[in-house]
Every structure is written in C-alpha cells, then in structure tokens.
Design a protein around this motif. Sequence first.
Motif, PDB file in Angstrom:
ATOM      1  N   GLY A  58     -36.619  -1.714   9.305  1.00 25.04           N
ATOM      2  CA  GLY A  58     -35.612  -1.280   8.353  1.00 25.04           C
ATOM      3  C   GLY A  58     -35.308  -2.271   7.259  1.00 25.04           C
ATOM      4  N   THR A  59     -36.305  -3.019   6.810  1.00 28.23           N
ATOM      5  CA  THR A  59     -36.059  -4.042   5.797  1.00 28.23           C
ATOM      6  C   THR A  59     -36.243  -3.536   4.368  1.00 28.23           C
ATOM      7  OG1 THR A  59     -38.357  -4.801   5.967  1.00 28.23           O
ATOM      8  CG2 THR A  59     -36.724  -5.890   7.370  1.00 28.23           C
ATOM      9  N   ALA A  60     -36.952  -2.408   4.203  1.00 30.04           N
ATOM     10  CA  ALA A  60     -37.156  -1.870   2.851  1.00 30.04           C
ATOM     11  C   ALA A  60     -37.477  -0.387   2.947  1.00 30.04           C
ATOM     12  CB  ALA A  60     -38.289  -2.609   2.140  1.00 30.04           C
ATOM     13  N   ARG A  61     -36.953   0.395   1.981  1.00 25.29           N
ATOM     14  CA  ARG A  61     -37.202   1.834   1.953  1.00 25.29           C
ATOM     15  C   ARG A  61     -37.428   2.276   0.505  1.00 25.29           C
ATOM     16  NH1 ARG A  61     -33.363   1.345   6.075  1.00 25.29           N
ATOM     17  NH2 ARG A  61     -33.953   2.358   8.040  1.00 25.29           N
ATOM     18  N   GLY A  62     -38.027   3.447   0.348  1.00 27.39           N
ATOM     19  CA  GLY A  62     -38.178   4.058  -0.965  1.00 27.39           C
ATOM     20  C   GLY A  62     -38.929   3.198  -1.959  1.00 27.39           C
ATOM     21  N   ASP A  63     -38.375   3.095  -3.158  1.00 21.28           N
ATOM     22  CA  ASP A  63     -39.030   2.335  -4.227  1.00 21.28           C
ATOM     23  C   ASP A  63     -39.152   0.857  -3.880  1.00 21.28           C
ATOM     24  OD1 ASP A  63     -39.333   4.607  -5.723  1.00 21.28           O
ATOM     25  OD2 ASP A  63     -37.557   4.270  -6.964  1.00 21.28           O
ATOM     26  N   GLU A  64     -38.167   0.343  -3.184  1.00 17.28           N
ATOM     27  CA  GLU A  64     -38.214  -1.070  -2.795  1.00 17.28           C
ATOM     28  C   GLU A  64     -39.394  -1.320  -1.859  1.00 17.28           C
ATOM     29  OE1 GLU A  64     -35.492  -4.454  -0.493  1.00 17.28           O
ATOM     30  OE2 GLU A  64     -34.777  -2.368  -0.674  1.00 17.28           O
ATOM     31  N   GLN A  65     -39.630  -0.387  -0.940  1.00 17.00           N
ATOM     32  CA  GLN A  65     -40.756  -0.499  -0.026  1.00 17.00           C
ATOM     33  C   GLN A  65     -42.081  -0.424  -0.780  1.00 17.00           C
ATOM     34  OE1 GLN A  65     -42.420   2.626   3.020  1.00 17.00           O
ATOM     35  NE2 GLN A  65     -40.659   1.621   3.963  1.00 17.00           N
ATOM     36  N   ARG A  66     -42.179   0.496  -1.709  1.00 18.64           N
ATOM     37  CA  ARG A  66     -43.416   0.637  -2.492  1.00 18.64           C
ATOM     38  C   ARG A  66     -43.689  -0.626  -3.295  1.00 18.64           C
ATOM     39  NH1 ARG A  66     -43.839   1.648  -7.488  1.00 18.64           N
ATOM     40  NH2 ARG A  66     -41.686   2.445  -7.651  1.00 18.64           N
ATOM     41  N   ARG A  67     -42.656  -1.192  -3.907  1.00 18.75           N
ATOM     42  CA  ARG A  67     -42.843  -2.429  -4.676  1.00 18.75           C
ATOM     43  C   ARG A  67     -43.267  -3.584  -3.786  1.00 18.75           C
ATOM     44  NH1 ARG A  67     -38.206  -0.452  -7.488  1.00 18.75           N
ATOM     45  NH2 ARG A  67     -36.838  -1.672  -6.109  1.00 18.75           N
ATOM     46  N   ARG A  68     -42.701  -3.632  -2.586  1.00 23.35           N
ATOM     47  CA  ARG A  68     -43.061  -4.710  -1.651  1.00 23.35           C
ATOM     48  C   ARG A  68     -44.523  -4.570  -1.223  1.00 23.35           C
ATOM     49  NH1 ARG A  68     -43.057  -9.818  -0.121  1.00 23.35           N
ATOM     50  NH2 ARG A  68     -42.980 -10.129   2.134  1.00 23.35           N
ATOM     51  N   VAL A  69     -44.986  -3.352  -0.971  1.00 27.51           N
ATOM     52  CA  VAL A  69     -46.387  -3.129  -0.591  1.00 27.51           C
ATOM     53  C   VAL A  69     -47.313  -3.562  -1.726  1.00 27.51           C
ATOM     54  CG1 VAL A  69     -48.122  -1.360  -0.102  1.00 27.51           C
ATOM     55  CG2 VAL A  69     -45.908  -1.306   1.081  1.00 27.51           C
ATOM     56  N   GLU A  70     -46.957  -3.204  -2.947  1.00 27.32           N
ATOM     57  CA  GLU A  70     -47.777  -3.602  -4.098  1.00 27.32           C
ATOM     58  C   GLU A  70     -47.801  -5.124  -4.248  1.00 27.32           C
ATOM     59  OE1 GLU A  70     -46.011  -1.518  -7.335  1.00 27.32           O
ATOM     60  OE2 GLU A  70     -46.975   0.402  -6.850  1.00 27.32           O
ATOM     61  N   GLU A  71     -46.652  -5.740  -4.024  1.00 30.80           N
ATOM     62  CA  GLU A  71     -46.582  -7.198  -4.101  1.00 30.80           C
ATOM     63  C   GLU A  71     -47.472  -7.852  -3.046  1.00 30.80           C
ATOM     64  OE1 GLU A  71     -43.186 -10.744  -3.830  1.00 30.80           O
ATOM     65  OE2 GLU A  71     -42.817  -8.774  -2.926  1.00 30.80           O
ATOM     66  N   LEU A  72     -47.442  -7.314  -1.824  1.00 28.75           N
ATOM     67  CA  LEU A  72     -48.249  -7.869  -0.735  1.00 28.75           C
ATOM     68  C   LEU A  72     -49.736  -7.707  -1.001  1.00 28.75           C
ATOM     69  CD1 LEU A  72     -46.045  -6.590   2.212  1.00 28.75           C
ATOM     70  CD2 LEU A  72     -46.485  -8.995   1.681  1.00 28.75           C
ATOM     71  N   LEU A  73     -50.127  -6.553  -1.526  1.00 23.36           N
ATOM     72  CA  LEU A  73     -51.534  -6.348  -1.860  1.00 23.36           C
ATOM     73  C   LEU A  73     -51.996  -7.361  -2.908  1.00 23.36           C
ATOM     74  CD1 LEU A  73     -51.711  -2.444  -1.904  1.00 23.36           C
ATOM     75  CD2 LEU A  73     -52.986  -3.964  -0.377  1.00 23.36           C
ATOM     76  N   SER A  74     -51.169  -7.598  -3.896  1.00 22.02           N
ATOM     77  CA  SER A  74     -51.515  -8.579  -4.924  1.00 22.02           C
ATOM     78  C   SER A  74     -51.608  -9.987  -4.339  1.00 22.02           C
ATOM     79  CB  SER A  74     -50.473  -8.561  -6.046  1.00 22.02           C
ATOM     80  OG  SER A  74     -50.448  -7.313  -6.705  1.00 22.02           O
ATOM     81  N   MET A  75     -50.730 -10.308  -3.404  1.00 23.75           N
ATOM     82  CA  MET A  75     -50.731 -11.642  -2.803  1.00 23.75           C
ATOM     83  C   MET A  75     -52.012 -11.934  -2.039  1.00 23.75           C
ATOM     84  SD  MET A  75     -46.781 -11.880  -1.463  1.00 23.75           S
ATOM     85  CE  MET A  75     -47.000 -13.446  -0.626  1.00 23.75           C
ATOM     86  N   VAL A  76     -52.627 -10.899  -1.462  1.00 29.35           N
ATOM     87  CA  VAL A  76     -53.856 -11.116  -0.685  1.00 29.35           C
ATOM     88  C   VAL A  76     -55.106 -10.815  -1.506  1.00 29.35           C
ATOM     89  CG1 VAL A  76     -52.700 -10.699   1.511  1.00 29.35           C
ATOM     90  CG2 VAL A  76     -53.806  -8.785   0.325  1.00 29.35           C
TER      91      VAL A  76
END
Length: 339
Positions: A139-157
């Motif tokens: 429960g740390t991120a939902r909706g747009d915040e979750q999508r942005r976090r996933v995109e950020e993680l993909l970029s980081m790797v």
Amino acid sequence: MTAEALASQTPAPAPEREVLLSVRDLKKHFPITKGVFRRQVGAIKAVDGVTFDIYRGETLGLVGESGSGKSTTGRAILQLEKATSGSVVFAGTELTTLPSGQMRQLRPRMQMVFQDPHASLNPRMTVGSIIAEPLREHGTARGDEQRRRVEELLSMVGLDPVHANRYPHEFSGGQRQRIGIARAIALNPDFIVCDEPIAALDVSIQAQVVNLLEDLQDALGLTYLFISHDLSMVRHIADRVAVMYLGKIMELTDSTTLYASPRHPYTKALLSAVPVPDPDVEENRRRVILEGDIPSPANPPSGCVFSTRCPMAQERCRVEVPQFRELEPGHWAACHFAD
C-alpha cells in the motif's frame, strides 16, 4: 553451544562501522523421513552453524561450490526458510522469533534478487504489474503515483518505461534480470540478497548487471549479500568474502586479503582454479586439485567437514572440529593449520 563459546567464535565488528545484519550459529536442517508415518530418520544439514556480520553499505560475497548451502543461507536470513536454530538480527530486530505480522511490516526493508530471471517473473503479468506488485501489497503507492514509480524504477535499471505493458518473454535474459532488480528496489530496501543473480546470464551481460548493482548501491545506499560460485566476479563487487563449504564458513576476510593471501586450503583450491589474465603468471602458478566430490550434507564427515578432500588433512582434522578463529584482525578461518 554456550553463549561464551559462541561469543569466542564471533567476528568482532569494527567500532566505526554499523552492523546491519548479524548472523550467529545459524542452522537449517531438512528432515529425512521414511515409512508410512513419515518418521524422521536423519537430516540434511544444509546450513550448519554459520556466523558473520554484514555492515551497512557493504557487499559481502558468499562463495563456494554448488551444494555448499549458500542459497539456503540467504533464504534463511530472509525467513523464506525457517531456521532450525540460531540467530538473525536485522537492524536490531531478531527475525527468527518475530511473529508473521511484524515480519511482514519489516519485509520491505529486505528483498531478494533471484537466480533465474525467467522463473522468478510471472509470465501472465506485464512488466509494469510485476514491478508494481510490492507497491500494491504494501500500500505504498496507487494510481498515477504507482505508474510514475514504475516508470522511475524501469529507468533506474536501464529499461525504457514505454515497455511497461510488455510481458517477460518479450525481454532478453539480462533485461529480465533488470526487471527483477527493479522489483527488489521498489520499496526502498536497506538490504538485498542477490542469489547468484548472474549465473543464468551470458558472460557478455554479467558485467553489465554487476555494474548496475554497484551503481544502485551507491545511489540508494544498499547493502548486499552477493551469493555466487564465480570468484572472479565476486572479487569485482564484494568488499568482504565468506567462503562456504558443506554448510559451514571456512574463511572470512576482506576481498583484497582473501585473493592475495588465502589461509584455508579450500579457499586456496578454489582460487587456484580461477584463470589469471597474465600468461606468465598462469603458466607458473600451481593448481590445487581436489579429489572426490562434496560429501552428502545428510552424512557430513566427522571433525573438519573438508578433511576428506583436503591435501593438508591429518588425523586431528578427522576427529576434531576446527574453531572458527581470528588469525589476524578481520581475517577468520576454520582450520587447525591455517597459521
């Protein structure tokens, strides 16, 4: 084992460094059962009295042959396997007796990168869903915040965020391992167990993944337990190295010392098999050939577990278990003749 005896075998941490993870006399024995009533007739001693510390921000390499208990040690530390006995203290919290609810609260701080990136990713889920799964579960991120976090993680790797809707089979082995790493860092953990993360990858890709892990460590302040049988790669990434054989730690010291002046016969044998990129050195150095196979962990040798294959073994080795002792500051070994 008494508290006094255990303390005498405990590597003393340097006073200026923070111990993030403390493992003491950790054992994991798998029962061997027989008959209709599944009566226990023995045990496979996969991990048999392992003791070490991991300091915050460092990488501890755990090396040894297949079947030595490395992966089981990592899983027991994270409580994916329930330890038979011993202590695992993470950031001041004893994990082996922690109730499941409290363990779940602590789980985001401890993650794992698995050996096989194909088997560890759900083929029916998109990459975005795989990486977002820990965010949803905790429960740390939902909706747009979750999508942005996933995109950020993909970029980081090092992956393109536009590929978040693709499935794992559409990626190469190295890319799938990057996805696994992205999932592991999604919850901003302190500690990650890397269980042979490069073993299933092409040699040309292995260095890229190791460099990524190092970059993430510097950027996020991560602490690693890096499990591998590849001593040349461990030399590149690890600050300290623990050498494991048949469920026990044979030697533990900093990486530079281990590779320059190993003290345990098993470590010497392992290092002698690592190619040296210097023809003159390679031609003149002596190989240590170990005879036979690793004994069964269901019936380990008495005395020193390495005595059946050790070129230095004497009668004392076959009857007396060597103490895991400090030979010099920060350099530990379990051998009667390591001096």
